[in-house]
Design an enzyme around this catalytic site. Structure first.
Site, PDB file in Angstrom:
ATOM      1  N   ASP A 121       0.868  -1.186   0.000  1.00 27.42           N
ATOM      2  CA  ASP A 121       0.000   0.000   0.000  1.00 27.42           C
ATOM      3  C   ASP A 121       0.901   1.231   0.000  1.00 27.42           C
ATOM      4  O   ASP A 121       1.524   1.552   1.016  1.00 27.42           O
ATOM      5  CB  ASP A 121      -0.891   0.031   1.240  1.00 27.42           C
TER       6      ASP A 121
ATOM      7  N   LYS B  10      -7.034   3.294  -2.819  1.00 30.57           N
ATOM      8  CA  LYS B  10      -7.389   3.221  -1.392  1.00 30.57           C
ATOM      9  C   LYS B  10      -7.689   4.627  -0.894  1.00 30.57           C
ATOM     10  O   LYS B  10      -7.027   5.585  -1.279  1.00 30.57           O
ATOM     11  CB  LYS B  10      -6.226   2.588  -0.630  1.00 30.57           C
TER      12      LYS B  10
ATOM     13  N   LYS C  85     -10.185  -0.017  -1.901  1.00 32.48           N
ATOM     14  CA  LYS C  85     -10.033  -0.301  -0.473  1.00 32.48           C
ATOM     15  C   LYS C  85     -10.447   0.937   0.309  1.00 32.48           C
ATOM     16  O   LYS C  85      -9.957   2.035   0.054  1.00 32.48           O
ATOM     17  CB  LYS C  85      -8.587  -0.684  -0.145  1.00 32.48           C
TER      18      LYS C  85
END
Length: 220
Positions: free
Chosen positions: A89, A151, A180
């Site tokens: 991430d 995300k 996400k």
């Protein structure tokens, strides 16, 4: 619905101890969460604790500001993978995006993705810092950079995920990227609302609470 399969069980506090990480991993094994998400210096410890289970290991890169060099992000990502991470991430370069230097943002993400190959790459947009148009542009850049997810948030800024932002992201990526949601999601009812609007993963430190409350017990 198996809510646990959507959860990246997360602990990114700078004061997290080794014992805290081991507890996180024990909880992930108990509840069969999709992954644990930890800072890169704890990936090896998490790998040892997770063992041969199906729980994945996610590491954050360029966290939480996204303002470091691309080369630093690449080194951190590759090192995390060498230590056992199966997902990365990374934080987008927010300042470059707000400067409208879209080529620099694209290169930053593209080079990290190229460096990590088939390893899943989620790009953290930090939506609390962005306008609607900037969220749209960031998603478009992530598509072009061949990321795997967009995300919402680091959880370290002014606010976290919102349903409004997720809907904008979903409309923009048109199924080309997964989404996400993270930041401020603390109960099962809220998590399920995000899943209903199309997110594929929930990043949360409250995974155990979600699984233990009355609403999620039925879902689990």
């Amino acid at each position: 619905m198996e809510l646990n399969k959507f959860i990246d069980h997360t602990l990114l506090s700078p004061s997290a101890t080794e014992a805290d990480i081991l507890k996180l991993c024990d909880e992930a094994l108990k509840y069969r969460f999709y992954s644990v998400c930890v800072n890169s210096n704890y990936v090896a410890l998490a790998k040892q604790a997770i063992g041969r289970s199906n729980v994945k290991i996610c590491s954050v890169v360029g966290f939480p500001l996204g303002a470091m060099s691309t080369e630093a992000k690449i080194f951190e990502a590759k090192n995390a993978i060498d230590q056992g991470a199966t997902e990365i991430d990374m934080v987008i370069n927010i300042g470059r995006l707000k400067s409208k230097n879209y080529l620099a943002v694209l290169k930053d993400i593209s080079k990290v993705k190229k460096a990590i190959g088939f390893t899943t790459l989620k790009v953290i947009l930090e939506i609390s810092e962005l306008s609607k148009n900037e969220i749209v542009k960031a998603c478009e850049i992530c598509i072009d950079a061949k990321a795997d997810f967009v995300k919402t948030s680091t959880g370290f800024s002014k606010s976290g995920a919102t349903l409004t932002a997720v809907k904008i992201m979903k409309k923009t990526v048109r199924g080309q990227l997964k989404i996400k949601a993270s930041g401020g999601i603390r109960d099962a009812e809220t998590a399920l609302k995000y899943i209903e609007v199309g997110v594929s993963r929930i990043g949360a430190s409250a995974g155990v609470a979600m699984m233990n409350d009355e609403y999620s017990t039925a879902a689990y």
